[in-house]
Structure formats: structure tokens, C-alpha cells
Design a protein around this motif. Structure first.
Motif, PDB file in Angstrom:
ATOM      1  N   ILE A 118     -24.446  16.720  38.323  1.00  0.00           N
ATOM      2  CA  ILE A 118     -25.490  17.104  37.376  1.00  0.00           C
ATOM      3  C   ILE A 118     -26.339  15.881  37.046  1.00  0.00           C
ATOM      4  N   ASP A 119     -27.667  16.036  37.093  1.00  0.00           N
ATOM      5  CA  ASP A 119     -28.576  15.000  36.604  1.00  0.00           C
ATOM      6  C   ASP A 119     -29.122  15.444  35.257  1.00  0.00           C
ATOM      7  N   PHE A 120     -28.857  14.639  34.231  1.00  0.00           N
ATOM      8  CA  PHE A 120     -29.291  14.942  32.862  1.00  0.00           C
ATOM      9  C   PHE A 120     -30.518  14.089  32.580  1.00  0.00           C
ATOM     10  N   GLY A 121     -31.691  14.722  32.482  1.00  0.00           N
ATOM     11  CA  GLY A 121     -32.936  13.988  32.340  1.00  0.00           C
ATOM     12  C   GLY A 121     -33.621  14.221  31.009  1.00  0.00           C
ATOM     13  N   HIS A 140     -30.509  19.210  35.976  1.00  0.00           N
ATOM     14  CA  HIS A 140     -30.406  19.660  37.362  1.00  0.00           C
ATOM     15  C   HIS A 140     -28.937  19.778  37.765  1.00  0.00           C
ATOM     16  N   PHE A 141     -28.519  20.981  38.100  1.00  0.00           N
ATOM     17  CA  PHE A 141     -27.169  21.226  38.613  1.00  0.00           C
ATOM     18  C   PHE A 141     -27.284  21.296  40.143  1.00  0.00           C
ATOM     19  N   LYS A 207     -33.398  25.715  52.029  1.00  0.00           N
ATOM     20  CA  LYS A 207     -32.221  26.202  51.306  1.00  0.00           C
ATOM     21  C   LYS A 207     -32.396  25.952  49.815  1.00  0.00           C
ATOM     22  N   PHE A 208     -31.865  26.858  49.008  1.00  0.00           N
ATOM     23  CA  PHE A 208     -31.830  26.607  47.573  1.00  0.00           C
ATOM     24  C   PHE A 208     -30.761  25.555  47.289  1.00  0.00           C
ATOM     25  N   THR A 209     -31.115  24.596  46.410  1.00  0.00           N
ATOM     26  CA  THR A 209     -30.266  23.421  46.240  1.00  0.00           C
ATOM     27  C   THR A 209     -29.954  23.054  44.792  1.00  0.00           C
ATOM     28  N   PHE A 210     -30.546  23.720  43.802  1.00  0.00           N
ATOM     29  CA  PHE A 210     -30.128  23.417  42.427  1.00  0.00           C
ATOM     30  C   PHE A 210     -30.520  24.522  41.459  1.00  0.00           C
TER      31      PHE A 210
END
Length: 271
Positions: A118-121, A140-141, A207-210
Motif C-alpha cells: 500500500i502507498d499512503f499519499g 493505492h492498494f 491489466k488492472f493493477t490497483f
């Protein structure tokens, strides 16, 4: 001997008092990585012992005056039922005036999830998008590894879209792929309502990625959340793993902490 015993007892008492005082003053960012909670804060049937859920945390990272970390909730069968981020109310204070992004690793018990990290922005001045120029958080997961994410270059055009048959209903793609992130997909409702929270898909290389919940600072501080928010599903799932049907935003007034969780997980994908 009696005097020695008295001194020894006094030393034990003083040592115990010191430990109590020390622990009570322990900094918030020293929370144990991988700590297990017997009962999760998820909304489950508390009267049914078979629905008891344990939380497992990833490493803690400092943010603002508080901390943030990942959490995965696992049922008594060992299956994940939710995955997300947990952050203290103090994490919303004393944030920088420039963009901030923290990569959160998952606990090693997070097996089978489509989510890899996970990116926590934090975006203090917002960014491009319909009403997105306000102070808000991007979460972003990612379904791909950190290395795969960091290798994504900038590109423009529509040559690498996923098959149209699996697009989530009502969503459309952005015209560019953001480097080290991917292409963003917005729901049509994002263009017709004020932004307080919204849900975005991401893709790269067809492809779906998040998954990406986006939430404003104002909405978090107001603490007036719905019970849950629906995630519009894909038409099909290629990679096997646990995906999400909904997400929750919650605040615990006792612990003074927020959770943003992908919930109602289900297994899909593969042959």
C-alpha cells in the motif's frame, strides 16, 4: 537478614513503578510491528465466537505527529476478511507542505491477497482531476510488487488498456500513465458531485493493477462516514487472489485512530 529483605522488596517496588511510568510514556511510533489484536474493530457479529477476527499489523511509519501502518484482518479459518491502513488522529497534524508518500508493507500473514503493498499519499495542494485540487489522501492498494510499480514509465495514448469486457461499469481511463504509478480510472459520478471521497481503479500494461480510495482531509476530520462504500466490480478477474466488494472509513474515538479498509473480501481469478 530482615533489613536485606526489606531493601530487596523496596528495590522491586521501585523497579516496578519505574517500568509502569516508562511504558506509559512510550512514544506512539514505538508500537510493535506485527502486533496481534484478539478482536478486530471490523463490524462483525460479536456474539458469534466463530466470527472472531484477529488483526495483524505491518511495520509502523511516522507521519505528522502520529503514525501509520498497514493492517490485515484474518478470521478463525485463517482467511483474510479485510486489508487496509490504520493511522492515529495525530498523524493528520503537522504534515508537510509538499506531497508525501509512504510505502506500507503487509504482515507476512497476509497470504492470498491480490494486494501486494500500500502507498499512503498526502497531497496538501491536491492534484489534477474533477475537484481533486483540495487537500486529500491517496491510498493505492497495489496488485503488483514495489519493483514493478517503480519501473512504470510515463506514456500517453490508449494502446495498453485492459480488455473492454472487464472494465468496471461506469469507469473510464485517463489518457496518460503516471510514472511509477499507472493509469487512473475514474467513475462517471466523480464528474458530477463534490469530492469528499471517491474510489479509483488503476491499470498498467493492459491489466488492472490497483485499488485507490481517495479521501479529503475535511471529510476525515468531520468523521461523518457511511457504514460502507460499494466497490463496483471488474467484469472478470485474471490473477487469483482475494479481491474486495466494499471499503470502510471508520474512526475510533477511544483509540483516536482511523481505519480505511478494503472489506467483504472474496476469492476470484485463475483458471
Amino acid at each position: 537478614m530482615r533489613n536485606f529483605n526489606f531493601q530487596l522488596s523496596l528495590q522491586i517496588i521501585l523497579s516496578s513503578l519505574f517500568l509502569i511510568a516508562f511504558n506509559s510514556c512510550e512514544p506512539e511510533n514505538n508500537l510493535n510491528s506485527g502486533e496481534e489484536i484478539i478482536q478486530s474493530d471490523l463490524k462483525v457479529n460479536q456474539s458469534d465466537p466463530s466470527e472472531k477476527i484477529n488483526d495483524f499489523y505491518g511495520p509502523t511509519q511516522p507521519m505528522g505527529n502520529g503514525v501509520v501502518r498497514s493492517v490485515v484482518s484474518i478470521d478463525h479459518n485463517g482467511d483474510p476478511v479485510a486489508v487496509g491502513v490504520i493511522f492515529s488522529e495525530k498523524a493528520l497534524a503537522n504534515l508537510p507542505d509538499e506531497d508525501l508518500s509512504l510505502t506500507l508493507e503487509l504482515h507476512n500473514k497476509a497470504e492470498g491477497l491480490i494486494v501486494n503493498h500500500i502507498d499512503f499519499g498526502f497531497n496538501p495542494h491536491g492534484h489534477a482531476g474533477p475537484g481533486f485540487s483540495v487537500e486529500h489522501f491517496d491510498m493505492h492498494f497495489y496488485w503488483i510488487s514495489v519493483d514493478e510499480k517503480l519501473s512504470i514509465p510515463f506514456s500517453a495514448g490508449m494502446d495498453d488498456l485492459p480488455d473492454a469486457g472487464i472494465w468496471p461499469e461506469g469507469y473510464g481511463p485517463d489518457a496518460v500513465t503516471v510514472p511509477q504509478m499507472g493509469r487512473h480510472w475514474l467513475h462517471e459520478s466523480s464528474f458530477s458531485s463534490d469530492f469528499d471521497q471517491t474510489f479509483i481503479y488503476g491499470s498498467y500494461d493492459s491489466k488492472f493493477t490497483f485499488y485507490e480510495p481517495m479521501i479529503t482531509m475535511e471529510y476525515l476530520k468531520a468523521k461523518n462516514f457511511e457504514d460502507s462504500y460499494q466497490i463496483i466490480p471488474l467484469g472478470a478477474y485474471e490473477e487469483p487472489g482475494y479481491y474486495a466488494n466494499s471499503y470502510e472509513i471508520t474512526y475510533d474515538p477511544v483509540k483516536k485512530q482511523y481505519r480505511v479498509m478494503l472489506t467483504d473480501l472474496f476469492w476470484a481469478g485463475g483458471s
